[in-house]
Enzyme design. Structure first.
Site, PDB file in Angstrom:
ATOM      1  N   GLY A 121     -11.923   2.640  17.575  1.00 27.50           N
ATOM      2  CA  GLY A 121     -12.468   3.692  17.850  1.00 27.50           C
ATOM      3  C   GLY A 121     -12.028   4.932  18.606  1.00 27.50           C
ATOM      4  N   ASN A 149     -10.665   7.521  17.420  1.00 21.64           N
ATOM      5  CA  ASN A 149     -11.149   8.865  16.756  1.00 21.64           C
ATOM      6  C   ASN A 149     -12.576   9.125  17.100  1.00 21.64           C
ATOM      7  OD1 ASN A 149      -9.114  10.260  14.875  1.00 21.64           O
ATOM      8  ND2 ASN A 149      -8.648   8.037  14.704  1.00 21.64           N
ATOM      9  N   MET A 164     -13.285   0.366   7.632  1.00 17.13           N
ATOM     10  CA  MET A 164     -12.528  -0.337   6.686  1.00 17.13           C
ATOM     11  C   MET A 164     -13.260  -1.031   5.775  1.00 17.13           C
ATOM     12  SD  MET A 164      -9.674   0.736   8.482  1.00 17.13           S
ATOM     13  CE  MET A 164      -8.365  -0.389   7.898  1.00 17.13           C
ATOM     14  N   ILE A 217     -14.301  -1.060   1.693  1.00 12.23           N
ATOM     15  CA  ILE A 217     -14.263  -0.233   0.308  1.00 12.23           C
ATOM     16  C   ILE A 217     -15.704  -0.078  -0.210  1.00 12.23           C
ATOM     17  CG2 ILE A 217     -13.748  -0.374  -2.348  1.00 12.23           C
ATOM     18  CD1 ILE A 217     -11.053  -2.137  -1.103  1.00 12.23           C
ATOM     19  N   LEU A 218     -16.000   1.338  -0.498  1.00  8.61           N
ATOM     20  CA  LEU A 218     -17.465   1.785  -0.739  1.00  8.61           C
ATOM     21  C   LEU A 218     -17.568   1.681  -2.263  1.00  8.61           C
ATOM     22  CD1 LEU A 218     -17.533   4.491   2.039  1.00  8.61           C
ATOM     23  CD2 LEU A 218     -18.811   2.264   2.100  1.00  8.61           C
ATOM     24  N   ASN A 253     -13.616  11.429   5.495  1.00 12.44           N
ATOM     25  CA  ASN A 253     -12.855  10.324   6.049  1.00 12.44           C
ATOM     26  C   ASN A 253     -11.537  10.923   6.455  1.00 12.44           C
ATOM     27  OD1 ASN A 253     -11.804   7.863   6.575  1.00 12.44           O
ATOM     28  ND2 ASN A 253     -10.753   7.846   4.381  1.00 12.44           N
ATOM     29  N   HIS A 273      -7.299   9.977   6.746  1.00  6.13           N
ATOM     30  CA  HIS A 273      -6.443   8.936   6.341  1.00  6.13           C
ATOM     31  C   HIS A 273      -5.125   9.218   6.973  1.00  6.13           C
ATOM     32  CE1 HIS A 273      -4.873   5.651   3.870  1.00  6.13           C
ATOM     33  NE2 HIS A 273      -3.961   6.496   3.606  1.00  6.13           N
TER      34      HIS A 273
HETATM   35  C1  GRF Z   1      -6.752   5.800  12.041  1.00  3.82           C
HETATM   36  O1  GRF Z   1      -5.424   6.120  12.036  1.00  3.82           O
HETATM   37  C2  GRF Z   1      -7.499   6.414  10.912  1.00  3.82           C
HETATM   38  O2  GRF Z   1      -6.696   7.431  10.194  1.00  3.82           O
HETATM   39  C3  GRF Z   1      -7.532   5.301   9.907  1.00  3.82           C
HETATM   40  O3  GRF Z   1      -7.922   4.038  10.715  1.00  3.82           O
HETATM   41  C4  GRF Z   1      -7.450   4.562  12.022  1.00  3.82           C
HETATM   42  C5  GRF Z   1      -8.525   4.275  12.987  1.00  3.82           C
HETATM   43  O4  GRF Z   1      -8.219   4.248  14.463  1.00  3.82           O
HETATM   44  N1  GRF Z   1      -8.341   5.443   8.691  1.00  3.82           N
HETATM   45  P1  GRF Z   1      -9.237   4.353  15.464  1.00  3.82           P
HETATM   46  O5  GRF Z   1     -10.271   3.138  15.248  1.00  3.82           O
HETATM   47  O6  GRF Z   1      -9.983   5.520  15.435  1.00  3.82           O
HETATM   48  O7  GRF Z   1      -8.696   4.272  16.952  1.00  3.82           O
END
Ligand code: GRF
Length: 190
Positions: free
Chosen positions: A12, A14, A88, A90-91, A104, A106
């Protein structure tokens, strides 16, 4: 103010970065929803008083049943935008047909390195540049329309150093794109 809902599954970072930079400034983070009851992000969101909902995917008999519960929960908050941040799962079309304003992030320069272990694969590749992508969510995993990207030249560096650079780019790019979308400065999904 515009409202967003954030979906996450793990650490978490981000999620926390978006809350710190945008919540109650540019928009309201109406809720954070996770499929993982032990996700570290739960505590991160709660620190800022954001409502957290846990919808444990293991309690559902199918992906579709999980998506139905997820969509119902998201819709309660009436978000203008749904933000996937390390979500994480798949939708299925149950999600993508009902939630059309979802984005999203990536950790690769899509369309390269879709799916799991993107950072490791991008690090190990012959590519001279690496980066991150924000895209609209579609039925194809990491295959929706690209909104923006950021990149850097690879150096002689460890995987840990490389990974730190990827995350630093994410923390810069994602809030910027979210801000642009809620201000109507970004093209809507085509
Ligand atoms: C990030 O690298 C994002 O790009 C990917 O999963 C990771 C999530 O990290 N989809 P966090 O949970 O935000 O620390």
């Amino acid at each position: 103010m515009n409202r967003i809902v954030i979906l996450f599954s793990g650490n978490g970072t981000n999620l926390e970065n978006i809350i710190q930079k945008l919540h109650q400034k540019e928009l309201l983070v109406a809720a954070a929803i996770t499929n993982n009851p032990t996700a570290k992000g739960i505590e991160r969101a709660k620190k800022y008083g954001i409502p957290v909902e846990v919808i444990d995917h293991r309690k559902f008999e199918s992906r579709e049943a999980f998506d139905r519960a997820l969509v119902e929960s998201i819709q309660k908050y009436g978000p203008d935008l749904v933000v996937l941040a390390g979500f994480m799962r798949i939708l299925t079309p149950i999600f993508t047909s009902k939630i059309q304003n979802a984005i999203n992030i990536h950790p690769s320069l899509l369309p390269l390195f879709k799916g799991a272990r993107a950072i490791e694969r991008s690090f190990a590749s012959d590519m001279k540049v690496a980066g991150v992508t924000v895209h609209w969510v579609s039925e194809e995993l990491d295959g929706g329309q690209i909104i923006d990207q950021a990149c850097f030249h690879k150096e002689d560096e460890s995987l840990e150093e490389f990974e730190a650079k990827i995350h630093a780019l994410e923390y810069e790019l994602y809030p910027k794109v979210i801000k642009d979308i809620v201000r109507g400065r970004c093209p809507q999904r085509g």
